[in-house]
Design a protein around this motif. Sequence first.
Motif, short mmCIF file in Angstrom:
data_model
loop_
_atom_site.label_atom_id
_atom_site.label_comp_id
_atom_site.label_asym_id
_atom_site.label_seq_id
_atom_site.Cartn_x
_atom_site.Cartn_y
_atom_site.Cartn_z
N MET A 96 -56.53 7.21 -26.39
CA MET A 96 -57.90 7.29 -25.85
C MET A 96 -57.84 7.28 -24.34
SD MET A 96 -61.04 4.73 -26.69
CE MET A 96 -62.73 5.25 -26.51
N ARG A 140 -65.40 3.36 -36.04
CA ARG A 140 -64.41 3.75 -35.04
C ARG A 140 -63.00 3.57 -35.57
NH1 ARG A 140 -66.39 4.64 -29.82
NH2 ARG A 140 -68.60 4.16 -29.61
N ARG A 141 -62.79 2.47 -36.32
CA ARG A 141 -61.46 2.23 -36.89
C ARG A 141 -61.15 3.32 -37.93
NH1 ARG A 141 -57.44 -0.39 -36.00
NH2 ARG A 141 -57.31 -2.18 -37.39
N ALA A 142 -62.16 3.69 -38.74
CA ALA A 142 -61.92 4.67 -39.80
C ALA A 142 -61.53 6.02 -39.22
CB ALA A 142 -63.16 4.81 -40.67
N VAL A 143 -62.10 6.38 -38.06
CA VAL A 143 -61.78 7.70 -37.51
C VAL A 143 -60.60 7.66 -36.55
CG1 VAL A 143 -64.13 8.54 -37.79
CG2 VAL A 143 -63.42 7.59 -35.58
N GLY A 144 -59.92 6.50 -36.47
CA GLY A 144 -58.66 6.51 -35.73
C GLY A 144 -58.51 5.52 -34.59
N ALA A 145 -59.53 4.68 -34.34
CA ALA A 145 -59.38 3.71 -33.26
C ALA A 145 -58.37 2.65 -33.68
CB ALA A 145 -60.71 3.06 -32.94
N SER A 146 -57.45 2.33 -32.77
CA SER A 146 -56.50 1.26 -33.07
C SER A 146 -57.12 -0.07 -32.66
CB SER A 146 -55.21 1.49 -32.29
OG SER A 146 -55.49 1.37 -30.91
N ARG A 147 -56.45 -1.16 -33.04
CA ARG A 147 -56.92 -2.48 -32.60
C ARG A 147 -57.01 -2.53 -31.09
NH1 ARG A 147 -53.51 -5.96 -36.59
NH2 ARG A 147 -55.01 -6.05 -38.26
N GLY A 148 -55.99 -1.95 -30.43
CA GLY A 148 -55.97 -1.96 -28.97
C GLY A 148 -57.19 -1.26 -28.39
N ILE A 154 -60.18 -0.97 -29.73
CA ILE A 154 -61.37 -1.81 -29.92
C ILE A 154 -61.34 -2.99 -28.95
CG2 ILE A 154 -62.61 -3.27 -31.58
CD1 ILE A 154 -62.76 -0.31 -32.28
N PRO A 195 -60.58 -2.65 -40.93
CA PRO A 195 -61.50 -1.51 -41.02
C PRO A 195 -62.31 -1.52 -42.32
CG PRO A 195 -59.21 -0.78 -40.82
CD PRO A 195 -59.22 -2.25 -40.60
#
Lengths: 409, 247
Positions: free
Chosen positions: A1, A318-326, A328, A402
């Motif tokens: 990102m 956001r997690r489902a479409v590819g956001a990592s923990r970092g 978020i 997620p």
Amino acid sequence: MKTRDLIVAAFRGLGRHRLHAGLNVIGVLAGAASVVLLIGVTHAIGKVSKTEAAGLGSNLVVVYPAGVSASGVQVGLGTASTLSSDDVRALGDPGQVPDAVAAVPTAGIRSNVSASQRMWQTDVLGSTESFASVRGYALSEGRFFNGAEAPSGASVVVLGRAVVDALLSGDPVGQLVRINNHPFKVIGVFASRGFSGSYNQDDLAVMPMQTLWADVLPRTEPRIDQVFVEATSPAATTLVKSQVTNTLLQRHHITNPALADFQVRTQHDLVASAERVGTVMQWMLAVVAAIALLTGGIGIMSLMLGSVSERTYEIGIRRAVGASRGNILAQFLLESLLLACLGGLTGIAVGIGVSSFMSQVVTDLPAPVVTVAAVVVAAAFAVVIGVAAGIHPAMRAARLQPVEAVRRL
Amino acid sequence: MIHLDGVSKVYQTPTTSITALDRVGLRIRQGDFLAIAGPSGSGKSTLLNLLGCLDRPTSGILTITGVDTATLTDQQRSRLRNRSIGFVFQMFNLIPELTVIENVELPLVYAGMRRGRRERAQDALARVGMLRQYDQRAGRLSGGEQQRTAIARALINEPELILADEPTGSIDAESAEQVLGILADLHSHGRTVVLVTHNASVAAVARRSLRLVAGRLEQEAITPLPVPQRRRRAEAYRAHPVADPAV
């Protein structure tokens, strides 16, 4: 990102709670503004008291009467008149204080001085004929009172330039002014010395001590507020301080120096105590500012915690479409940091604004000095508050699984 | 492509444990169009969440394209979701405050893409007939429009696998027909589609169907539509894609 996308996401996130976010910004703003302002004010006060102490004269030793309670506790400087004219004479006696040149007593009162239809409030001092030379006042017009006028209680006065400018027109020497309903003849005007710190050295009127006691002071009891002892050189002040102390202890029949009913200070002592007072004030004010910032930080943390639980749905998407923990973590931390920085920056601007406003409006107090250090401290505080307040909510957001986030729909 | 071997999912509550999936074994090949049917609470969504790496199995092995998902870090799972999987949920799962195109761009944002992002999102929206509403807030759209937007989002990264959880469950019959047409079209273009539904007629769109009952997989309970009929549905969609005057 990309960083830019992160910042956009953080701003969008904050935009959802404009009012709440705004209120929290104000919290940090108040904290940062008070840091800038308070550091500025203490800095100014410290500077003023140091220059005032320095303006005293480096070869002077000052004696203050000090009351001592029955238990031996000093009740403060200048609270009781324990110094007499005989003490002053002894301090000026080379036999008793060998390294002193002269000793000058002063007593004073804030009083109205009037001439024709005008009135001016000033410091009215009583002293002896050596006052001008010991305190370093030169005369621009006329003369100072002499050894004959001093003890006789002559109704004469020497004015500072500020008093003359406020009251008199034409040649001031020979004109009459009224103080406490008594007429006084102006015999001289001090040459202008300007300000020492916040103290206007030209705003005073000096008359013989006997005259002050008789005509101006409300009490009949003769009072001495300070005795200025001039040492032969700046280096001799420490020696003079001990000579003065011994002389007065002896004269007052005090064997234990801890119970002394007076205090002796050199210029060095005064500068040091001004610095001490400044440091204590700075710490106290720093605590106040820290509490203000902490309050702002707690507000941000509560906003962010609320925001995380409210936005569980969004986090899940956001997690489902590819956001990592970092991703978020970064988004929520950045939101908190943005809030704090927004508060910090506007707070610094407000602090600077109020400082300059104060220095224009309040002229008889030291103007706050905006220092780079104050700005840096305020900005650093804001960043620390932003991270500290945001880290827990951001970690909570990042820890959300997620599936949990999506399931809560 | 996907291989499940003895996969179970057990939810622990303070007093009891609930087995949502019980030793499920399943192979999904590249280009497959699989429907998983079953009543509510049978574990369909749980299975889909595992396939999409949104959750981890309690036991058993789940491999996707030869990789055991248990060995993946959070970052790798996120990347897999981002690059290889497109989700279509029953409740659409759009961020209501964002516009249609911003929602569709989200996977590209997390893929670290900036240049050409808008154009790709416009293409994806055009494919589902949503280009005209690109600047509307997602929260203001009808159910059918939201689901088409969600499909555009699922397609934007050209994923190999489309996971659809009751995609027609919250939309009207006409929109449902459009959505199923889009899924059939995606399959005919070589995408692997896994569709979860409790509706037998929806499941019939797929090439093969499985049935989940109380967390256990049963074979082929539903007769799929004959191949020519499925092909016709996809062709009908291609001949009359959702009307979008802006395209």
